[in-house]
Design a protein around this motif. Structure first.
Motif, PDB file in Angstrom:
ATOM      1  N   ASP A  44     -18.768  -2.507  15.176  1.00 25.33           N
ATOM      2  CA  ASP A  44     -19.698  -1.536  15.780  1.00 25.33           C
ATOM      3  C   ASP A  44     -18.966  -0.470  16.582  1.00 25.33           C
ATOM      4  O   ASP A  44     -19.416  -0.039  17.664  1.00 25.33           O
ATOM      5  N   GLY A  45     -17.829  -0.039  16.078  1.00 26.41           N
ATOM      6  CA  GLY A  45     -17.114   1.061  16.712  1.00 26.41           C
ATOM      7  C   GLY A  45     -16.157   0.650  17.809  1.00 26.41           C
ATOM      8  O   GLY A  45     -15.486   1.508  18.394  1.00 26.41           O
ATOM      9  N   GLN A  46     -16.026  -0.654  18.091  1.00 28.45           N
ATOM     10  CA  GLN A  46     -15.097  -1.070  19.143  1.00 28.45           C
ATOM     11  C   GLN A  46     -13.642  -0.982  18.677  1.00 28.45           C
ATOM     12  O   GLN A  46     -12.734  -0.874  19.493  1.00 28.45           O
ATOM     13  N   LEU A  47     -13.428  -1.040  17.378  1.00 31.45           N
ATOM     14  CA  LEU A  47     -12.111  -0.830  16.793  1.00 31.45           C
ATOM     15  C   LEU A  47     -12.247   0.182  15.666  1.00 31.45           C
ATOM     16  O   LEU A  47     -13.342   0.445  15.167  1.00 31.45           O
ATOM     17  N   GLN A  48     -11.127   0.736  15.259  1.00 33.18           N
ATOM     18  CA  GLN A  48     -11.135   1.697  14.159  1.00 33.18           C
ATOM     19  C   GLN A  48      -9.843   1.560  13.367  1.00 33.18           C
ATOM     20  O   GLN A  48      -8.749   1.513  13.946  1.00 33.18           O
ATOM     21  N   LEU A  49      -9.988   1.442  12.049  1.00 29.91           N
ATOM     22  CA  LEU A  49      -8.819   1.449  11.176  1.00 29.91           C
ATOM     23  C   LEU A  49      -8.701   2.833  10.561  1.00 29.91           C
ATOM     24  O   LEU A  49      -9.649   3.332   9.947  1.00 29.91           O
ATOM     25  N   ILE A  50      -7.539   3.429  10.750  1.00 26.86           N
ATOM     26  CA  ILE A  50      -7.279   4.772  10.203  1.00 26.86           C
ATOM     27  C   ILE A  50      -6.240   4.621   9.102  1.00 26.86           C
ATOM     28  O   ILE A  50      -5.134   4.113   9.334  1.00 26.86           O
ATOM     29  N   ALA A  51      -6.597   5.010   7.901  1.00 22.88           N
ATOM     30  CA  ALA A  51      -5.678   4.996   6.763  1.00 22.88           C
ATOM     31  C   ALA A  51      -5.341   6.440   6.418  1.00 22.88           C
ATOM     32  O   ALA A  51      -6.236   7.285   6.354  1.00 22.88           O
ATOM     33  N   TYR A  52      -4.084   6.710   6.256  1.00 22.67           N
ATOM     34  CA  TYR A  52      -3.709   8.095   5.954  1.00 22.67           C
ATOM     35  C   TYR A  52      -2.574   8.126   4.938  1.00 22.67           C
ATOM     36  O   TYR A  52      -1.774   7.192   4.835  1.00 22.67           O
ATOM     37  N   ILE A  53      -2.533   9.194   4.177  1.00 23.06           N
ATOM     38  CA  ILE A  53      -1.492   9.382   3.165  1.00 23.06           C
ATOM     39  C   ILE A  53      -1.149  10.862   3.112  1.00 23.06           C
ATOM     40  O   ILE A  53      -2.037  11.730   3.135  1.00 23.06           O
ATOM     41  N   TYR A  54       0.134  11.163   3.078  1.00 20.44           N
ATOM     42  CA  TYR A  54       0.583  12.545   3.005  1.00 20.44           C
ATOM     43  C   TYR A  54       0.638  13.011   1.558  1.00 20.44           C
ATOM     44  O   TYR A  54       0.856  12.200   0.642  1.00 20.44           O
ATOM     45  N   PRO A  55       0.442  14.292   1.329  1.00 17.81           N
ATOM     46  CA  PRO A  55       0.507  14.812  -0.058  1.00 17.81           C
ATOM     47  C   PRO A  55       1.818  14.471  -0.765  1.00 17.81           C
ATOM     48  O   PRO A  55       1.825  14.160  -1.949  1.00 17.81           O
ATOM     49  N   SER A  56       2.931  14.533  -0.014  1.00 12.45           N
ATOM     50  CA  SER A  56       4.219  14.217  -0.636  1.00 12.45           C
ATOM     51  C   SER A  56       4.251  12.766  -1.111  1.00 12.45           C
ATOM     52  O   SER A  56       4.775  12.462  -2.191  1.00 12.45           O
ATOM     53  N   THR A  57       3.674  11.857  -0.305  1.00 11.17           N
ATOM     54  CA  THR A  57       3.624  10.451  -0.697  1.00 11.17           C
ATOM     55  C   THR A  57       2.777  10.269  -1.943  1.00 11.17           C
ATOM     56  O   THR A  57       3.115   9.489  -2.842  1.00 11.17           O
ATOM     57  N   LEU A  58       1.659  11.008  -2.006  1.00 12.32           N
ATOM     58  CA  LEU A  58       0.781  10.918  -3.169  1.00 12.32           C
ATOM     59  C   LEU A  58       1.492  11.414  -4.423  1.00 12.32           C
ATOM     60  O   LEU A  58       1.377  10.816  -5.505  1.00 12.32           O
ATOM     61  N   VAL A  59       2.279  12.492  -4.286  1.00 11.97           N
ATOM     62  CA  VAL A  59       3.019  13.029  -5.428  1.00 11.97           C
ATOM     63  C   VAL A  59       4.053  12.019  -5.916  1.00 11.97           C
ATOM     64  O   VAL A  59       4.159  11.724  -7.111  1.00 11.97           O
ATOM     65  N   TRP A  60       4.818  11.462  -4.962  1.00 13.24           N
ATOM     66  CA  TRP A  60       5.857  10.512  -5.358  1.00 13.24           C
ATOM     67  C   TRP A  60       5.257   9.245  -5.957  1.00 13.24           C
ATOM     68  O   TRP A  60       5.818   8.659  -6.895  1.00 13.24           O
ATOM     69  N   ALA A  61       4.138   8.803  -5.415  1.00 11.05           N
ATOM     70  CA  ALA A  61       3.492   7.607  -5.963  1.00 11.05           C
ATOM     71  C   ALA A  61       3.016   7.852  -7.392  1.00 11.05           C
ATOM     72  O   ALA A  61       3.128   6.974  -8.263  1.00 11.05           O
ATOM     73  N   SER A  68       0.845  -1.198   0.000  1.00 10.37           N
ATOM     74  CA  SER A  68       0.000   0.000   0.000  1.00 10.37           C
ATOM     75  C   SER A  68       0.877   1.242   0.000  1.00 10.37           C
ATOM     76  O   SER A  68       1.951   1.273   0.619  1.00 10.37           O
ATOM     77  N   ILE A  69       0.401   2.289  -0.665  1.00 11.54           N
ATOM     78  CA  ILE A  69       1.189   3.519  -0.720  1.00 11.54           C
ATOM     79  C   ILE A  69       0.992   4.362   0.529  1.00 11.54           C
ATOM     80  O   ILE A  69       1.779   5.255   0.811  1.00 11.54           O
ATOM     81  N   GLY A  70      -0.069   4.111   1.276  1.00 14.34           N
ATOM     82  CA  GLY A  70      -0.329   4.875   2.489  1.00 14.34           C
ATOM     83  C   GLY A  70       0.070   4.107   3.728  1.00 14.34           C
ATOM     84  O   GLY A  70       0.712   3.066   3.674  1.00 14.34           O
ATOM     85  N   GLU A  71      -0.295   4.652   4.874  1.00 15.57           N
ATOM     86  CA  GLU A  71      -0.024   4.019   6.153  1.00 15.57           C
ATOM     87  C   GLU A  71      -1.335   3.706   6.853  1.00 15.57           C
ATOM     88  O   GLU A  71      -2.377   4.305   6.555  1.00 15.57           O
ATOM     89  N   PHE A  72      -1.272   2.774   7.802  1.00 11.89           N
ATOM     90  CA  PHE A  72      -2.461   2.329   8.512  1.00 11.89           C
ATOM     91  C   PHE A  72      -2.202   2.335  10.017  1.00 11.89           C
ATOM     92  O   PHE A  72      -1.093   2.027  10.467  1.00 11.89           O
ATOM     93  N   ILE A  73      -3.257   2.659  10.770  1.00 14.10           N
ATOM     94  CA  ILE A  73      -3.213   2.561  12.229  1.00 14.10           C
ATOM     95  C   ILE A  73      -4.496   1.870  12.664  1.00 14.10           C
ATOM     96  O   ILE A  73      -5.595   2.281  12.280  1.00 14.10           O
ATOM     97  N   LEU A  74      -4.356   0.818  13.456  1.00 12.57           N
ATOM     98  CA  LEU A  74      -5.508   0.143  14.054  1.00 12.57           C
ATOM     99  C   LEU A  74      -5.592   0.600  15.506  1.00 12.57           C
ATOM    100  O   LEU A  74      -4.632   0.453  16.266  1.00 12.57           O
ATOM    101  N   THR A  75      -6.749   1.170  15.891  1.00  9.52           N
ATOM    102  CA  THR A  75      -6.894   1.724  17.236  1.00  9.52           C
ATOM    103  C   THR A  75      -8.086   1.092  17.942  1.00  9.52           C
ATOM    104  O   THR A  75      -8.999   0.554  17.322  1.00  9.52           O
ATOM    105  N   SER A  76      -8.051   1.186  19.263  1.00  4.75           N
ATOM    106  CA  SER A  76      -9.185   0.757  20.076  1.00  4.75           C
ATOM    107  C   SER A  76     -10.196   1.896  20.161  1.00  4.75           C
ATOM    108  O   SER A  76      -9.977   2.993  19.642  1.00  4.75           O
ATOM    109  N   ARG A  77     -11.301   1.626  20.857  1.00 12.09           N
ATOM    110  CA  ARG A  77     -12.312   2.689  20.987  1.00 12.09           C
ATOM    111  C   ARG A  77     -11.806   3.848  21.839  1.00 12.09           C
ATOM    112  O   ARG A  77     -12.344   4.948  21.794  1.00 12.09           O
ATOM    113  N   GLN A  78     -10.737   3.612  22.650  1.00  7.92           N
ATOM    114  CA  GLN A  78     -10.133   4.699  23.433  1.00  7.92           C
ATOM    115  C   GLN A  78      -8.956   5.332  22.699  1.00  7.92           C
ATOM    116  O   GLN A  78      -8.153   6.048  23.300  1.00  7.92           O
ATOM    117  N   ASN A  79      -8.853   5.066  21.387  1.00  9.49           N
ATOM    118  CA  ASN A  79      -7.815   5.636  20.526  1.00  9.49           C
ATOM    119  C   ASN A  79      -6.422   5.088  20.823  1.00  9.49           C
ATOM    120  O   ASN A  79      -5.420   5.673  20.410  1.00  9.49           O
TER     121      ASN A  79
END
Length: 516
Positions: free
Chosen positions: A303-320, A247-258
């Protein structure tokens, strides 16, 4: 006009410059269009990652729920005195740990694959609690490593647990803190009136299994809360490296308390267990030279007990995006290299085909290649009504050669016999190592008499064939037959095998031919 004739910039150079400019303009336009495609690809991979993680957790949650239902049934059967586990009668108190469990000398007798641990002395349990304990022992929980589970256990409101796989009381004990933990409190009816499964935050396993997440399913009997079935999922299961790879972006798996449970960014164990808030995490790892905020996509799970956060920076998008376009830029420059590589690949394929079709020791066709090519020969034999024969050879006393001279000499014998077969056979014939010390020759446009003559020439040459300078006489036996019209090769091969057996029985070093 003469000074313009010596002008260093030629018309050809200007044309090339214009073509390059047009080409660059097209590529830039394509780059702009491709940026959106790269962004959509990132979104698709994010959705797929979220679905994969949720599916894995749902499988573990479903397993916990099924065990919870089974435990509820077991308790009801035990209360009706229709279920009893004999190990419940052999409880033992460990005063140094203020815990009780099954007496160790009886655990193996009852084939218990888990451990029973209880807080305090077992004499505090009343009749119903003993029945519940017996129901837990009768669950028959089996380890489920395919789900990434490190522990599966039932914890009762009566302050005892049945844990699979087993753990000794010296490694782990129940305490009052166990039942004061947030995860246990969230399961109680006053905090979970609908008895939904609950997913915990990540924590370091007390028995040394690393970072785990507990999924708990309450156990109710006649709407009365008795306890909960827990499955502990290891980090290796919920955050496999293959999930982030590519994947070109990054991922964070968090609990409901972040709390950060897992991330595609490589972190140490200390950082993972530091209970980072994902917002601080993004700030800490923001290394973009564009200085812009990343594009963040959030996917609630379970049902909101976990959350997957996917993020990509503009610089990464440009290079990709530039990376995708760079392929277009260098394509023409790599054309000649590609042609050269195709040539080398063709040579490699030819070699691989040869290796796949030939026996490595003898250099003859292997059994699979012989089967395919002999079938082609048989089709020609039928089409043109020409005779076709086969001869099956077997080296005499080959096992004795291996036993007396060693396997290296045995290999030399096989190699020498294969050389004889090659020298005696014609280019149109097929010769193969049929298996072990057996060899097969398919003779085109040859009747039974010709096959027998061929076999005798091979046997004669074999007797005088040198074997690495050793004073060793090698002989072989042969069975020959002629293929009939419309006869399958397997049928003729069985007949040749029968003839070979007769040659062996008749004293070896000879050829026997058979016709139907």
């Amino acid at each position: 006009m003469g000074k313009y004739r010596n002008w260093p910039i030629s018309r050809s150079f200007i044309i090339k410059l214009c073509l390059i400019s047009v080409w660059l303009f097209v590529l830039i336009e394509y780059c702009v269009a491709n940026r959106q495609q790269v962004l959509e690809s990132f979104k698709v991979s994010s959705v797929e990652a979220a679905a994969t993680i949720e599916d894995d957790f749902l499988m573990a949650q479903s397993y916990a729920s099924s065990l919870s239902q089974q435990m509820s049934k077991n308790i009801q059967l035990a209360e009706l005195q229709a279920l009893y586990h004999p190990a419940a009668s052999f409880l033992h108190y460990f005063p140094q740990y203020d815990n009780f469990g099954i007496d160790p000398e009886y655990s193996s007798r009852f084939n218990i694959n888990g451990s029973l641990l209880g807080l305090g002395h077992y004499q505090r349990l009343d009749g119903q609690q003993f029945q519940e304990l017996s129901a837990a022992l009768a669950l028959g929980i089996r380890p489920e490593p395919r789900l990434g589970l490190v522990w599966t256990y039932y914890t009762s409101l009566a302050k005892f647990s049945y844990i699979v796989p087993g753990v000794s009381v010296s490694q782990y004990q129940l305490t009052d803190d166990t039942f004061a933990s947030d995860h246990w409190q969230l399961l109680l009816p006053e905090n979970n009136p609908t008895a939904n499964p609950v997913v915990s935050d990540a924590y370091q396993d007390a028995a040394g299994e690393g970072l785990v997440v507990s999924i708990a399913s309450p156990v109710l009997v006649n709407d009365v809360f008795k306890g909960a079935m827990f499955v502990d999922v290891s980090q290796r299961a919920w955050a496999p490296e293959a999930l982030w790879k590519g994947s070109i972006g990054e991922f964070i798996l968090t609990s409901r308390q972040n709390q950060v449970l897992a991330t595609s960014v490589v972190l140490s164990d200390e950082q993972l267990t530091a209970e980072l808030d994902y917002r601080d995490f993004l700030s800490k790892w923001d290394t973009t030279w564009l200085g812009n905020e990343p594009l963040v996509l959030r996917y609630p799970l379970l049902d909101g007990q976990l959350q997957l956060i996917a993020y990509i920076y503009p610089s990464t998008l440009v290079w990709a995006t530039l990376w995708d376009i760079s392929y277009e830029l260098v394509l023409m420059h790599l054309l000649l290299l590609s042609l050269y590589l195709l040539y080398r690949l063709r040579r490699s394929l030819v070699f691989q085909r040869y290796v796949a079709a030939h026996d490595s020791l003898s250099g003859l066709l292997n059994r699979g290649a012989m089967s395919a090519r002999s079938e082609e020969m048989r089709m020609r034999h039928q089409r043109f009504d020409e005779p076709m024969s086969l001869v099956l050879f077997d080296l005499d006393h080959f096992k004795s050669v291996n036993d007396n001279y060693g396997h290296h000499t045995g290999d030399e014998v096989i190699h020498a016999f294969a050389k004889v077969l090659k020298n005696v056979s014609r280019n149109v014939d097929l010769v193969s190592r049929h298996g072990g010390e057996e060899f097969l020759a398919m003779l085109e446009r040859t009747d039974i008499n010709g096959a027998e003559a061929f076999a005798n020439r091979v046997l004669k040459a074999t007797r005088v064939a040198p074997v690495s300078g050793k004073r060793l006489t090698v002989t072989a036996s042969a069975g020959a037959t002629q293929l009939l019209v419309n006869e399958e090769i397997d049928s003729a091969l069985k007949r040749a095998d029968k003839a070979l057996y007769q040659a062996k029985s008749a004293g070896r070093d000879r050829c026997i031919s058979l016709l139907p």
